[in-house]
Design a protein around this motif. Structure first.
Motif: not given
Length: 218
Positions: A3, A100, A103, A107
Motif C-alpha cells: 500500500i 487498495r 496501490a 504500481h
C-alpha cells in the motif's frame, strides 16, 4: 502488493546541530512539528494529483478511452495522516478499499472491479441518462438498426444518444452481443505516482518548520 505511504522520521532529514535542537524540544512540540511537515507534503501531493503529474514531474498516462476528466481526484482528497508520534508519521489512506485502489494505480496492477464495488465507490451509472457515445459506437458495431417505415436503417451516433437511455442502450447491446451481463471484470491500469515525496523537498520543509518552531515565542 504494498500500500503506498510516505513514512517520515525527521531525525534523518537534519544535520547534527539541527537534530540536537529537534531533540531538545518537548515530545508535544516535536509531534506538532512533524504534523506540520506531513500536512505540507500532503498539500503538495494533492496539488500534483490535481495537475495530473507523477512525482518526477511527468504527466499521468492518459486513459485508453480518452476523456478530459481528471483522474484520481478522489485519492487526493482522501489522503491523510494515518499515524503520528513525536518521532514518526505516516501519510496515506485509512480506508482499506481506497488504499487498495491507490496501490493498484501506484504500481500499475490490474484493478479487479465488480458491480457491488462500483456501488460502494459511488460509481453506479445513471441508467436514465442519455446513452454515451461509447455505447452508441458499440451498438453500431454490433449491427444495431431501427425501423424506418417498412425498412430497417443504421441510425447515427447522435440519434442513439438522443433516443436511448444509458440503461436501454446497455440492455440492447447485451442482447446483440449475446453475452450475459458481467458482474466482475478487470481494468488494466498504467503506473501513476499517486503518492510520493522528493527527499530534498521534505528536508527543506523540515528545516523551515524547525526554525519557525525554535523562533516561536515560548
Amino acid at each position: 502488493m504494498a500500500i503506498p505511504t510516505v513514512d517520515f522520521d525527521v531525525r534523518g532529514m537534519l544535520d547534527a546541530q539541527q537534530t540536537l535542537e529537534l531533540l531538545e524540544l518537548s515530545p508535544a512540540k516535536r509531534r506538532r512539528l512533524l504534523n506540520n511537515v506531513v500536512k505540507r507534503v500532503r498539500t503538495r501531493n494533492r496539488k500534483r494529483i490535481s495537475e495530473q503529474r507523477n512525482v518526477d514531474g511527468s504527466v499521468f498516462e492518459a486513459r485508453k478511452k480518452g476523456g478530459k476528466r481528471k483522474m484520481l481526484r478522489g485519492l487526493g482528497k482522501t489522503l491523510q495522516v494515518v499515524s503520528l508520534s513525536a518521532d514518526e508519521a505516516v501519510l496515506g489512506w485509512k480506508n482499506r478499499l481506497v488504499a487498495r485502489i491507490a496501490a493498484d494505480h501506484q504500481h500499475g496492477r490490474p484493478e479487479k472491479m465488480s458491480a457491488a464495488r462500483m456501488r460502494r465507490l459511488g460509481k453506479t451509472p445513471d441508467y436514465n441518462a442519455p446513452a454515451t457515445k461509447q455505447q452508441a459506437r458499440a451498438l453500431l458495431k454490433e449491427g444495431y438498426r431501427v425501423r424506418n417505415g417498412k425498412r430497417w436503417k443504421r441510425p447515427s451516433l447522435g440519434w442513439i444518444q438522443a433516443n436511448l437511455t444509458c440503461g436501454r442502450a446497455g440492455l440492447i447491446l447485451t442482447k446483440l452481443a449475446g453475452d450475459t451481463k458481467k458482474t466482475r471484470w478487470q481494468i488494466e491500469l498504467p503506473a501513476r505516482s499517486v503518492l510520493g515525496a522528493d527527499t530534498q523537498d521534505v528536508r527543506e520543509i523540515t528545516k523551515t518548520i524547525l526554525q519557525q518552531t525554535l523562533n516561536a515565542p515560548q
